[in-house]
Write a protein that holds these residues in place. Structure first.
Motif, mmCIF file in Angstrom:
data_model
loop_
_atom_site.group_PDB
_atom_site.id
_atom_site.type_symbol
_atom_site.label_atom_id
_atom_site.label_comp_id
_atom_site.label_asym_id
_atom_site.label_seq_id
_atom_site.Cartn_x
_atom_site.Cartn_y
_atom_site.Cartn_z
ATOM 1 N N ASN A 106 33.698 51.210 38.098
ATOM 2 C CA ASN A 106 33.068 50.080 37.403
ATOM 3 C C ASN A 106 31.734 50.489 36.767
ATOM 4 N N SER A 107 31.370 51.746 36.965
ATOM 5 C CA SER A 107 30.126 52.240 36.374
ATOM 6 C C SER A 107 30.372 52.613 34.906
ATOM 7 N N LYS A 108 29.397 53.218 34.277
ATOM 8 C CA LYS A 108 29.495 53.532 32.848
ATOM 9 C C LYS A 108 29.910 54.969 32.580
ATOM 10 N N ARG A 112 36.048 56.652 33.173
ATOM 11 C CA ARG A 112 36.397 55.589 34.126
ATOM 12 C C ARG A 112 37.814 55.056 33.919
ATOM 13 N N ASN A 113 38.279 54.952 32.671
ATOM 14 C CA ASN A 113 39.627 54.419 32.434
ATOM 15 C C ASN A 113 40.701 55.390 32.938
ATOM 16 N N ARG A 116 40.761 55.177 36.742
ATOM 17 C CA ARG A 116 41.442 53.969 37.227
ATOM 18 C C ARG A 116 42.950 54.187 37.299
ATOM 19 N N LEU A 186 37.982 45.667 41.677
ATOM 20 C CA LEU A 186 37.479 45.901 40.323
ATOM 21 C C LEU A 186 37.547 44.625 39.483
ATOM 22 N N ALA A 187 38.627 43.867 39.619
ATOM 23 C CA ALA A 187 38.747 42.606 38.878
ATOM 24 C C ALA A 187 37.622 41.652 39.259
ATOM 25 N N LEU A 189 34.650 42.588 40.530
ATOM 26 C CA LEU A 189 33.379 43.164 40.085
ATOM 27 C C LEU A 189 33.113 42.856 38.609
ATOM 28 N N GLN A 190 34.166 42.897 37.799
ATOM 29 C CA GLN A 190 33.988 42.667 36.369
ATOM 30 C C GLN A 190 33.717 41.205 36.042
ATOM 31 N N GLN A 194 26.666 40.290 34.183
ATOM 32 C CA GLN A 194 25.853 41.488 34.040
ATOM 33 C C GLN A 194 24.363 41.153 33.965
#
Length: 303
Positions: A106-108, A112-113, A116, A186-187, A189-190, A194
């Protein structure tokens, strides 16, 4: 006031009719559920009070003899203990690993994709295929022993040793389903605004303080779902255990699911197998229900 009363009665009548209409929509689904699930389950549970062997049409009523036998059978009690070890180990470690993975992807970071997909990929493999895969990897000359041999560690019979077999199975199940827990976390967290996280960073909150004070309370819904799914899955675990060890060595990985399968389909004691299944269902209901109530109280207390 005199004009308000008919209006309230009308509103009440509309609400009542509306609710009755909603209940009617449940009737088809409830009828199918009762016919396919509840009725066969009750009928099957009734067979646990007989001496039925699964083939003979004659069934003699023997009362609670199968249940008495179960609670005096050392192998059955050992299978309950092994089931609880696997279920609670999976529930704790799998969700901890899943949460760490979710926080990481979930970081930048740029990849990351890809990460996942990589972490979730084991969850789409069938449990039987996973069992055969890891049976080879954990073999005497498997890749795991080859890897440890590179550091001078002698080979270990992971699945043939009573002290390591059950933990090896736990590792395999965690490897397969940690990505599943990650996706649920993750769902959640998003969905956290922000702006709130950025405001806490402006106020000087570090990563640990941000997680504990802002992110952790928001994860309560996904944590409840993950804990429920993993504890129920752990209590019912069968495929990986059956493929990797078959309940051995020496019954050290025998779970309630493998024990009831052996009694019902290998030893021909079908009624005893059903009694084990009934106890397993009650155990799943008690533990998952208790867990749901405790988590529900904690979630309401944190709001």
């Amino acid at each position: 006031m005199a004009l308000d009363r008919p209006v309230r009665r009308r509103k009440g009548g509309i609400d009542l009719n509306h609710r009755r209409g909603l209940w009617l929509f449940l009737v088809p689904a409830a009828a199918i559920y009762i016919f396919i699930v509840l009725y066969p389950s009750i009928q099957g549970a009734a067979l646990s009070f007989t001496d039925w062997n699964g083939l003979d049409p004659v069934k003699n009523f023997i009362g609670f003899d199968n249940y008495v036998k179960l609670f005096h059978d050392p192998k059955a009690l050992a299978s309950v203990w092994h089931t609880l070890i696997i279920a609670f180990t999976i529930t704790i470690v799998q969700n901890l690993v899943g949460l760490l993975l979710a926080l990481g992807v979930n970081s930048k970071i740029k990849s990351r994709n890809v990460l996942r997909v990589v972490f979730f990929a084991p969850a789409v493999i069938t449990p039987v295929a996973t069992g055969y895969l890891w049976q080879n990897l954990l073999g005497q000359k498997g890749a795991v022993n080859e890897f440890f041999g590179f550091f001078g560690i002698p080979p270990v019979t992971w699945l043939g040793n009573q002290s390591t077999a059950i933990w090896a199975i736990c590792v395999v199940i965690i490897w397969q389903f940690a990505g599943y827990s990650m996706v649920i976390f993750l769902a959640n967290l998003q969905g956290i605004p922000q702006e709130v996280i950025e405001a806490s960073m402006v106020d000087g909150a570090g990563p640990i303080r941000r997680f504990w004070s802002i992110i952790r309370p928001e994860l309560a819904p996904s944590l409840t779902i993950n804990l429920m799914l993993s504890i129920i899955g752990g209590l019912k675990i069968f495929d990986q255990v059956w493929v990797m060890t078959g309940g051995g060595p020496g019954g050290s990985t025998e779970t309630m699911s493998t024990f009831l399968y052996k009694n019902a389909f290998q030893f021909g004691d079908f009624a005893y197998g059903i009694a084990i299944a009934v106890v397993l269902a009650i155990l799943v209901g008690i533990i998952s229900g208790g867990q749901f109530v405790i988590l529900g109280r904690q979630n309401r207390g944190s709001k």
